[in-house]
Design a protein around this motif. Structure first.
Motif, PDB file in Angstrom:
ATOM      1  N   PRO A   1      62.553  80.381  85.881  1.00  0.00           N
ATOM      2  CA  PRO A   1      63.043  81.754  85.830  1.00  0.00           C
ATOM      3  C   PRO A   1      63.736  82.037  84.501  1.00  0.00           C
ATOM      4  CG  PRO A   1      64.538  80.405  87.096  1.00  0.00           C
ATOM      5  CD  PRO A   1      63.369  79.537  86.754  1.00  0.00           C
ATOM      6  N   PRO A   2      63.585  83.249  83.973  1.00  0.00           N
ATOM      7  CA  PRO A   2      64.335  83.602  82.764  1.00  0.00           C
ATOM      8  C   PRO A   2      65.830  83.592  83.064  1.00  0.00           C
ATOM      9  CG  PRO A   2      62.554  85.158  83.206  1.00  0.00           C
ATOM     10  CD  PRO A   2      62.698  84.308  84.411  1.00  0.00           C
ATOM     11  N   SER A   3      66.619  83.474  82.024  1.00  0.00           N
ATOM     12  CA  SER A   3      68.064  83.402  82.222  1.00  0.00           C
ATOM     13  C   SER A   3      68.638  84.788  82.509  1.00  0.00           C
ATOM     14  CB  SER A   3      68.728  82.835  80.957  1.00  0.00           C
ATOM     15  OG  SER A   3      68.446  83.663  79.837  1.00  0.00           O
ATOM     16  N   GLY A   4      69.707  84.808  83.282  1.00  0.00           N
ATOM     17  CA  GLY A   4      70.455  86.036  83.488  1.00  0.00           C
ATOM     18  C   GLY A   4      69.812  87.048  84.399  1.00  0.00           C
ATOM     19  N   LEU A   5      68.861  86.647  85.260  1.00  0.00           N
ATOM     20  CA  LEU A   5      68.196  87.626  86.127  1.00  0.00           C
ATOM     21  C   LEU A   5      69.050  87.890  87.368  1.00  0.00           C
ATOM     22  CD1 LEU A   5      64.435  86.721  85.887  1.00  0.00           C
ATOM     23  CD2 LEU A   5      65.810  88.263  84.515  1.00  0.00           C
TER      24      LEU A   5
ATOM     25  N   THR B   1      66.810  92.624  81.201  1.00  0.00           N
ATOM     26  CA  THR B   1      66.181  92.031  82.388  1.00  0.00           C
ATOM     27  C   THR B   1      64.735  92.479  82.506  1.00  0.00           C
ATOM     28  OG1 THR B   1      68.282  91.880  83.579  1.00  0.00           O
ATOM     29  CG2 THR B   1      66.267  91.881  84.902  1.00  0.00           C
ATOM     30  N   VAL B   2      64.479  93.768  82.283  1.00  0.00           N
ATOM     31  CA  VAL B   2      63.104  94.275  82.328  1.00  0.00           C
ATOM     32  C   VAL B   2      62.247  93.567  81.286  1.00  0.00           C
ATOM     33  CG1 VAL B   2      61.629  96.309  81.990  1.00  0.00           C
ATOM     34  CG2 VAL B   2      63.815  96.533  83.185  1.00  0.00           C
ATOM     35  N   SER B   3      62.786  93.373  80.102  1.00  0.00           N
ATOM     36  CA  SER B   3      62.045  92.707  79.038  1.00  0.00           C
ATOM     37  C   SER B   3      61.695  91.274  79.419  1.00  0.00           C
ATOM     38  CB  SER B   3      62.873  92.723  77.748  1.00  0.00           C
ATOM     39  OG  SER B   3      62.208  92.015  76.715  1.00  0.00           O
ATOM     40  N   GLN B   4      62.695  90.523  79.907  1.00  0.00           N
ATOM     41  CA  GLN B   4      62.470  89.127  80.276  1.00  0.00           C
ATOM     42  C   GLN B   4      61.500  88.992  81.445  1.00  0.00           C
ATOM     43  OE1 GLN B   4      65.913  86.302  80.292  1.00  0.00           O
ATOM     44  NE2 GLN B   4      67.098  88.152  79.957  1.00  0.00           N
ATOM     45  N   VAL B   5      61.718  89.820  82.466  1.00  0.00           N
ATOM     46  CA  VAL B   5      60.881  89.750  83.656  1.00  0.00           C
ATOM     47  C   VAL B   5      59.429  90.068  83.327  1.00  0.00           C
ATOM     48  CG1 VAL B   5      60.367  90.976  85.809  1.00  0.00           C
ATOM     49  CG2 VAL B   5      62.679  90.170  85.368  1.00  0.00           C
ATOM     50  N   THR B   6      59.227  91.130  82.546  1.00  0.00           N
ATOM     51  CA  THR B   6      57.862  91.552  82.204  1.00  0.00           C
ATOM     52  C   THR B   6      57.137  90.459  81.439  1.00  0.00           C
ATOM     53  OG1 THR B   6      58.566  93.871  82.123  1.00  0.00           O
ATOM     54  CG2 THR B   6      56.461  93.323  81.080  1.00  0.00           C
ATOM     55  N   TRP B   7      57.794  89.866  80.482  1.00  0.00           N
ATOM     56  CA  TRP B   7      57.116  88.850  79.683  1.00  0.00           C
ATOM     57  C   TRP B   7      56.840  87.586  80.491  1.00  0.00           C
ATOM     58  CZ3 TRP B   7      53.818  88.804  76.225  1.00  0.00           C
ATOM     59  CH2 TRP B   7      53.486  87.634  75.540  1.00  0.00           C
TER      60      TRP B   7
ATOM     61  N   VAL C   1      64.475 100.934  79.472  1.00  0.00           N
ATOM     62  CA  VAL C   1      65.703 101.532  80.006  1.00  0.00           C
ATOM     63  C   VAL C   1      65.398 102.324  81.274  1.00  0.00           C
ATOM     64  CG1 VAL C   1      67.526 103.216  79.561  1.00  0.00           C
ATOM     65  CG2 VAL C   1      66.840 101.633  77.753  1.00  0.00           C
ATOM     66  N   LEU C   2      64.346 103.156  81.237  1.00  0.00           N
ATOM     67  CA  LEU C   2      63.981 103.956  82.405  1.00  0.00           C
ATOM     68  C   LEU C   2      63.513 103.082  83.565  1.00  0.00           C
ATOM     69  CD1 LEU C   2      62.122 107.017  80.834  1.00  0.00           C
ATOM     70  CD2 LEU C   2      64.384 106.979  81.902  1.00  0.00           C
ATOM     71  N   VAL C   3      62.695 102.077  83.262  1.00  0.00           N
ATOM     72  CA  VAL C   3      62.227 101.179  84.319  1.00  0.00           C
ATOM     73  C   VAL C   3      63.408 100.425  84.927  1.00  0.00           C
ATOM     74  CG1 VAL C   3      60.804  99.145  84.818  1.00  0.00           C
ATOM     75  CG2 VAL C   3      59.921 100.934  83.321  1.00  0.00           C
ATOM     76  N   GLY C   4      64.310  99.966  84.088  1.00  0.00           N
ATOM     77  CA  GLY C   4      65.490  99.271  84.590  1.00  0.00           C
ATOM     78  C   GLY C   4      66.339 100.149  85.488  1.00  0.00           C
ATOM     79  N   ALA C   5      66.496 101.409  85.098  1.00  0.00           N
ATOM     80  CA  ALA C   5      67.298 102.333  85.901  1.00  0.00           C
ATOM     81  C   ALA C   5      66.674 102.549  87.279  1.00  0.00           C
ATOM     82  CB  ALA C   5      67.437 103.670  85.170  1.00  0.00           C
TER      83      ALA C   5
ATOM     84  N   ALA D   1      57.790  94.272  86.574  1.00  0.00           N
ATOM     85  CA  ALA D   1      56.765  94.080  85.547  1.00  0.00           C
ATOM     86  C   ALA D   1      55.601  95.048  85.735  1.00  0.00           C
ATOM     87  CB  ALA D   1      56.264  92.643  85.568  1.00  0.00           C
ATOM     88  N   LEU D   2      55.149  95.198  86.982  1.00  0.00           N
ATOM     89  CA  LEU D   2      54.030  96.106  87.241  1.00  0.00           C
ATOM     90  C   LEU D   2      54.396  97.543  86.905  1.00  0.00           C
ATOM     91  CD1 LEU D   2      52.613  94.744  90.627  1.00  0.00           C
ATOM     92  CD2 LEU D   2      51.606  94.505  88.354  1.00  0.00           C
ATOM     93  N   ARG D   3      55.612  97.931  87.225  1.00  0.00           N
ATOM     94  CA  ARG D   3      56.028  99.312  86.929  1.00  0.00           C
ATOM     95  C   ARG D   3      56.117  99.551  85.435  1.00  0.00           C
ATOM     96  NH1 ARG D   3      54.967 104.099  88.049  1.00  0.00           N
ATOM     97  NH2 ARG D   3      56.560 105.577  87.379  1.00  0.00           N
ATOM     98  N   ARG D   4      56.572  98.568  84.706  1.00  0.00           N
ATOM     99  CA  ARG D   4      56.631  98.679  83.231  1.00  0.00           C
ATOM    100  C   ARG D   4      55.227  98.845  82.663  1.00  0.00           C
ATOM    101  NH1 ARG D   4      57.542 100.021  78.362  1.00  0.00           N
ATOM    102  NH2 ARG D   4      57.858  98.442  76.775  1.00  0.00           N
ATOM    103  N   LEU D   5      54.267  98.066  83.142  1.00  0.00           N
ATOM    104  CA  LEU D   5      52.898  98.134  82.639  1.00  0.00           C
ATOM    105  C   LEU D   5      52.196  99.404  83.119  1.00  0.00           C
ATOM    106  CD1 LEU D   5      51.832  94.418  83.245  1.00  0.00           C
ATOM    107  CD2 LEU D   5      52.481  95.457  81.063  1.00  0.00           C
ATOM    108  N   ALA D   6      52.452  99.799  84.370  1.00  0.00           N
ATOM    109  CA  ALA D   6      51.759 100.955  84.942  1.00  0.00           C
ATOM    110  C   ALA D   6      52.250 102.267  84.365  1.00  0.00           C
ATOM    111  CB  ALA D   6      51.921 100.962  86.461  1.00  0.00           C
ATOM    112  N   SER D   7      53.543 102.394  84.174  1.00  0.00           N
ATOM    113  CA  SER D   7      54.104 103.674  83.721  1.00  0.00           C
ATOM    114  C   SER D   7      54.118 103.810  82.208  1.00  0.00           C
ATOM    115  CB  SER D   7      55.533 103.831  84.258  1.00  0.00           C
ATOM    116  OG  SER D   7      56.403 102.879  83.650  1.00  0.00           O
ATOM    117  N   GLY D   8      54.281 102.669  81.516  1.00  0.00           N
ATOM    118  CA  GLY D   8      54.453 102.750  80.072  1.00  0.00           C
ATOM    119  C   GLY D   8      55.799 103.326  79.679  1.00  0.00           C
ATOM    120  N   GLU D   9      56.683 103.524  80.669  1.00  0.00           N
ATOM    121  CA  GLU D   9      58.009 104.068  80.382  1.00  0.00           C
ATOM    122  C   GLU D   9      58.860 103.026  79.652  1.00  0.00           C
ATOM    123  OE1 GLU D   9      59.390 105.094  84.248  1.00  0.00           O
ATOM    124  OE2 GLU D   9      58.328 107.013  84.317  1.00  0.00           O
TER     125      GLU D   9
END
Length: 411
Positions: free
Chosen positions: A93-97, A137-143, A125-129, A114-122
């Motif tokens: 797991p990535p750190s700090g999740l 966290t969104v960055s680490q999780v997605t990658w 910050v917006l995906v995290g909110a 991760a799926l929401r980040r890829l699907a929306s392209g938002e």
């Protein structure tokens, strides 16, 4: 031998404090609760309550359809994807999740982010909110998800074996009348901005955008069976083809080398794919006839060829519409990592098809997948390719005449 120095009492006290600190840190880490498996739907309940009526979204009222709206797939397919990446996301797991409630993120919630980040392209910050987590966290999780799926889902995108290829060829012949056709090829640009130090003419395409190319070959069900990416947008589609593995293999007789088809008149047709005017006419790549003065048989060939070729166009429109991160301008992406993002979206596209999911018709891009780009033209004509196209043209003309004759007999 020099006498050993006695450790000072100060050093001993410091070492003792360090041990105590490590012990407290270990205890603090083990006290962080992990979201339990039985309550994995909790993340969805919270997400649905928060986002189903949010302004700017046209979310279906039915929760099952709403799930597809946000994540492009049914819950069953989502669970299958979680099963593919679970081991990787748990073991490394990535750190700090940790979310705002002090809990470690479950695998399901990580996959959803991760799926929401890829699907929306938002933005992150917006995906995290939307999920109650931070941008990092969104960055680490997605990658981490991209790395895991790229490793675990490769079998969903591979060149077909003999039996599967027979199904594909039957599909093309039944739907489009093209014997021994194995796929449709097309390419698209994934646009991005680059720092000034990384800009170059190679990455600047014909429309003066910085972009990376994606070339895909799809079967009769718009499933990707071959793809190449990572090359700069300044290339033509014809040049991109010649840099791809499929070109080298086909030219050497190691791809599209299955059973030949003997037509009614005795002409032999090898395996081939279809493509548009952007591509050269080759023995294994059939392109349409060009010009205004083409004959009726040639026009009939184009009439059959066009809808088959458009499978590649439609697949890329569906890909970039489903995974909007590919249709938006990426802000200074790492060009070494971008190919993995593109591949992951292609894998997700195939998984959805393989799992029997149906997407909402509005998901695909409303226009062409390369909106704003002019069509390219290749003038290269291989004599052997020209002969095969002529043989196909005669075959289709004969089939058309036979159909007309049978129809008149019925009347």
């Amino acid at each position: 031998m020099a006498p050993m120095q006695k450790k000072s009492s100060k050093t001993k006290r410091k070492k003792k404090k360090t041990k105590k600190f490590k012990k407290r840190t270990k205890q603090a880490t083990t006290l962080v609760p992990v979201e339990p498996r039985p309550g994995e739907t909790d993340w969805w309940d919270s997400f649905w309550h928060k986002n189903s009526t949010a302004p700017g979204y046209d979310v279906p009222t039915d929760e099952a359809e709403g799930f597809k709206y946000f994540f492009r797939m049914s819950q069953n397919t989502f669970e299958y994807i979680c099963s593919l990446v679970r081991e990787d996301l748990i073991s490394r797991p990535p750190s700090g999740l940790i979310n705002i409630e002090g809990r470690l993120l479950s695998v399901e919630k990580q996959v959803a982010i991760a799926l929401r980040r890829l699907a929306s392209g938002e933005s992150q910050v917006l995906v995290g909110a939307a999920f109650g987590v931070g941008q990092s966290t969104v960055s680490q999780v997605t990658w981490r998800f991209i790395e895991a799926l790229e490793e675990r889902a490769r079998h969903h995108l591979s060149w077909p074996d003999f039996d599967r290829m027979q199904e594909i060829k039957r599909g093309f012949e039944v739907s489009y009348g093209l014997p021994n056709c194995c796929g449709a090829i097309d390419a698209t640009h994934v646009m991005m901005t680059l720092p000034a130090v990384q800009t170059s003419d190679d990455w600047c395409d014909q429309e003066k955008n910085y972009s990376m190319l994606l070339q895909g070959i799809v079967d009769h069900e718009m499933r990707f069976i071959d793809m190449v990416t990572g090359l700069p947008g300044g290339m033509t589609y014809s040049r991109l083809l010649k840099c791809s593995t499929i070109f080298k293999l086909a030219e050497n007789g190691d791809r599209l080398n299955g059973n030949v088809r003997t037509l009614d008149g005795g002409d032999v047709i090898r395996e081939y794919i279809v493509g548009g005017q952007s591509y050269p006419l080759l023995p294994w790549l059939m392109t349409p006839y060009e010009g205004n003065n083409i004959s009726n048989p040639q026009s009939s060939f184009n009439h059959k060829h066009e809808p088959a070729r458009l499978l590649g166009v439609r697949a890329l429109s569906l890909l970039k519409g489903s995974w909007r991160i590919l249709s938006k301008v990426m802000w200074r992406p790492d060009k070494r990592k971008l190919p993995s993002i593109i591949l992951t979206c292609c894998l997700l596209h195939n998984i959805i098809i393989d799992c029997g999911d149906t997407l909402h018709p509005d998901v695909a891009l409303p226009g062409h997948h390369d909106s704003g780009y002019r069509e390219q033209y290749s003038k290269q004509v291989d004599p052997a390719g020209k002969t095969i196209r002529e043989n196909l043209c005669k075959h289709l003309q004969h089939a058309r005449q036979l159909h007309v004759h049978r129809s008149s007999d019925v009347l």
